[in-house]
Enzyme design. Structure first.
Site, short mmCIF file in Angstrom:
data_model
loop_
_atom_site.label_atom_id
_atom_site.label_comp_id
_atom_site.label_asym_id
_atom_site.label_seq_id
_atom_site.Cartn_x
_atom_site.Cartn_y
_atom_site.Cartn_z
N ASP A 101 -19.04 -19.76 -20.34
CA ASP A 101 -18.38 -20.92 -19.71
C ASP A 101 -18.17 -20.76 -18.21
OD1 ASP A 101 -18.01 -22.79 -21.63
OD2 ASP A 101 -16.08 -22.02 -22.32
N THR B 274 -23.44 -15.15 -24.79
CA THR B 274 -22.21 -14.37 -24.94
C THR B 274 -22.05 -13.97 -26.40
OG1 THR B 274 -19.79 -14.47 -25.02
CG2 THR B 274 -20.92 -16.58 -24.94
N ARG C 28 -12.96 -12.14 -26.89
CA ARG C 28 -12.10 -12.67 -25.83
C ARG C 28 -10.94 -13.45 -26.47
NH1 ARG C 28 -13.53 -13.24 -20.14
NH2 ARG C 28 -15.71 -13.02 -20.64
N ASP D 140 -19.40 -13.77 -27.88
CA ASP D 140 -18.18 -14.39 -28.43
C ASP D 140 -18.44 -15.68 -29.21
OD1 ASP D 140 -16.95 -12.35 -27.02
OD2 ASP D 140 -16.52 -13.61 -25.28
N ASP E 211 -18.22 -18.57 -28.11
CA ASP E 211 -17.06 -19.43 -27.80
C ASP E 211 -17.41 -20.58 -26.86
OD1 ASP E 211 -17.58 -17.89 -25.59
OD2 ASP E 211 -15.50 -17.34 -25.20
N ARG F 161 -19.55 -10.17 -12.62
CA ARG F 161 -18.56 -11.24 -12.46
C ARG F 161 -18.30 -11.26 -10.97
NH1 ARG F 161 -16.53 -9.06 -17.61
NH2 ARG F 161 -17.17 -10.58 -19.17
N GLY G 141 -20.36 -11.34 -19.01
CA GLY G 141 -20.63 -10.20 -19.90
C GLY G 141 -22.05 -10.25 -20.44
P1 ADP Z 1 -18.75 -15.96 -18.55
O1 ADP Z 1 -19.88 -16.69 -17.93
O2 ADP Z 1 -19.19 -14.94 -19.55
O3 ADP Z 1 -17.69 -16.90 -19.07
P2 ADP Z 1 -17.07 -15.29 -16.28
O4 ADP Z 1 -15.97 -16.22 -16.66
O5 ADP Z 1 -16.71 -13.93 -15.83
O6 ADP Z 1 -18.10 -15.03 -17.45
O7 ADP Z 1 -17.93 -16.01 -15.14
C1 ADP Z 1 -19.08 -15.39 -14.60
C2 ADP Z 1 -19.16 -15.78 -13.15
O8 ADP Z 1 -19.31 -17.20 -13.05
C3 ADP Z 1 -17.93 -15.47 -12.28
O9 ADP Z 1 -17.86 -14.22 -11.77
C4 ADP Z 1 -18.11 -16.47 -11.14
O10 ADP Z 1 -19.02 -16.00 -10.21
C5 ADP Z 1 -18.66 -17.67 -11.88
N1 ADP Z 1 -17.53 -18.55 -12.20
C6 ADP Z 1 -16.60 -18.38 -13.15
N2 ADP Z 1 -15.68 -19.36 -13.13
C7 ADP Z 1 -16.05 -20.19 -12.13
C8 ADP Z 1 -15.50 -21.40 -11.59
N3 ADP Z 1 -14.39 -21.94 -12.08
N4 ADP Z 1 -16.15 -21.96 -10.55
C9 ADP Z 1 -17.27 -21.41 -10.06
N5 ADP Z 1 -17.82 -20.28 -10.52
C10 ADP Z 1 -17.23 -19.68 -11.53
O1 F6P Z 2 -17.33 -12.10 -23.25
C1 F6P Z 2 -17.85 -10.95 -23.81
C2 F6P Z 2 -16.78 -9.88 -23.87
O2 F6P Z 2 -17.35 -8.71 -24.44
C3 F6P Z 2 -15.51 -10.27 -24.62
O3 F6P Z 2 -15.65 -10.21 -26.02
C4 F6P Z 2 -14.51 -9.30 -24.06
O4 F6P Z 2 -13.21 -9.86 -24.07
C5 F6P Z 2 -14.98 -9.12 -22.63
O5 F6P Z 2 -16.32 -9.56 -22.57
C6 F6P Z 2 -14.90 -7.71 -22.15
O6 F6P Z 2 -15.25 -7.70 -20.82
P1 F6P Z 2 -15.55 -6.36 -19.98
O7 F6P Z 2 -16.98 -6.03 -20.21
O8 F6P Z 2 -15.28 -6.77 -18.59
O9 F6P Z 2 -14.66 -5.29 -20.50
#
Ligand code: ADP
Ligand code: F6P
Length: 319
Positions: free
Chosen positions: A103, A125, A171, A127, A129, A72, A11
């Site tokens: 994360d 982020t 989240r 969040d 978090d 993502r 995000g």
């Molecule tokens: P954030 O970084 O905000 O937590 P996501 O969880 O959507 O957002 O992760 C962003 C991108 O990071 C994912 O689309 C993917 O490409 C990569 N990613 C997420 N989880 C994993 C994982 N367990 N192993 C490898 N790549 C990951």
């Molecule tokens: O991680 C940032 C965030 O805005 C969260 O607060 C929320 O749960 C999520 O992303 C929303 O994701 P999307 O943009 O895919 O609706």
């Protein structure tokens, strides 16, 4: 290291652009070339990569969103996606990457580091978090946006003697809801970290009503959810006309605050120093206001405590 890449992932968050700017300018100052990777890990897979110089990042420090775009990328988690990403790093001479995200993005950075592309994660982020840092880019801007929005809702709640139930993002974490709830003087703050019965919320509203209070704000973290149901129950049990609002993506946009711009600049600078020193598989973060860095594995295994005492402060003062 001669050439590094930079990407934003997951995000978007206000201040990501300020990180990109700091990364580019710090790297160039150190004699390195910088490649901008578009749309997170998708851009690495597709080869959507272009050169960035000090002027490419002009006029972005104050802009929300991310000029590199974000995504993502489910494909990145597959063997096929990872192979394509590594191949494109080689093709473009990318020897290390600054990954700005949450994360999930850190997990991707860890996987790339394991494949021989050293990565440094920067926490981005709204969040807040991420356990390895007390602060994540975007949080301050999002808190202020949420506060301003709830202030506007308060005007109409006050005019109608109503109760407003407002859902804020975060989240599965309640950090945004807690800070926003305190700042708007919410009668109750519901977060996923602390189980609160609706009957307690209703009792708080009734108690405030007895002292003359006529309008109420209830802040609910999205990780708790169910604002329509909460709103209906409050109306039935108290007789107070109640409305539910989901603030949504407005919280993700807007010009970053001073805090976000300054933290972003410090994080971006620190991330490049690590790559310059040949360190990968690390993340930068903040501890007691100082910039620190950790091994990604260590960072991903940390847990972030929720400040329950702060909830007590809110409950005592917002009555
Ligand atoms: P954030 O970084 O905000 O937590 P996501 O969880 O959507 O957002 O992760 C962003 C991108 O990071 C994912 O689309 C993917 O490409 C990569 N990613 C997420 N989880 C994993 C994982 N367990 N192993 C490898 N790549 C990951
Ligand atoms: O991680 C940032 C965030 O805005 C969260 O607060 C929320 O749960 C999520 O992303 C929303 O994701 P999307 O943009 O895919 O609706």
């Amino acid at each position: 290291m001669k050439t590094i890449g930079v990407l934003t992932s997951g995000g978007d968050a206000p201040g990501m652009n300020a990180v990109v700017r700091a990364v580019v300018r710090t790297a160039v100052a150190s004699g390195m070339n910088v490649k901008g990777i578009s749309r997170g890990y998708n851009g690495l897979i597709d080869g959507d990569i272009s050169d960035l110089d000090v002027r490419s990042v002009s006029d972005i420090i104050h802009r929300g969103g991310t000029v590199l775009y974000t995504a993502r990328s489910p494909l990145f988690k597959t063997e096929e996606g990872m192979k394509a990403a590594v191949a494109n790093c080689k093709k473009h001479g990318i020897e290390g990457i600054v990954v700005i995200g949450g994360d999930g993005s850190y997990r991707g950075a860890r996987d790339l580091s394991l494949r021989g592309i050293p990565c440094v994660g920067v926490p981005g982020t709204i969040d807040n978090d991420i356990a390895s840092t007390e602060y994540t880019i975007g949080f301050d801007t999002a808190m202020n946006t949420a506060m301003e929005m709830v202030d506007k809702i308060r005007d109409t709640a006050q005019s109608h003697d109503r109760c407003s139930v407002v859902e804020v993002m975060g989240r599965s974490a309640g950090f945004l809801a807690l800070q926003c709830g305190i700042a708007v003087g919410a009668t109750a703050i519901l977060v996923p970290e602390v189980k609160t019965e609706l009957s307690e919320v209703i009792a708080r509203i009734k108690k405030s009503q007895e002292t003359g209070k006529k309008h109420f704000i209830i802040v609910v973290a999205e990780g708790v959810g169910g604002v329509d149901k909460i709103s209906d129950t409050i109306e039935q049990e108290t007789g107070i006309e109640t409305r539910a609002t989901v603030l949504g993506h407005v919280q993700r946009g807007g010009s970053p605050t001073v805090r976000d711009r300054v933290c972003a600049t410090r994080f971006g600078y620190a991330a490049v120093q690590l790559l310059k020193a040949g360190s990968g598989n690390r993340v930068v973060g903040m501890k007691h206001g100082d910039i620190v860095d950790y091994d990604i594995y260590e960072a991903l295994n940390m847990t972030k405590p929720f400040d329950i005492e702060m909830l007590e402060v809110a409950n005592t003062t917002s009555i």
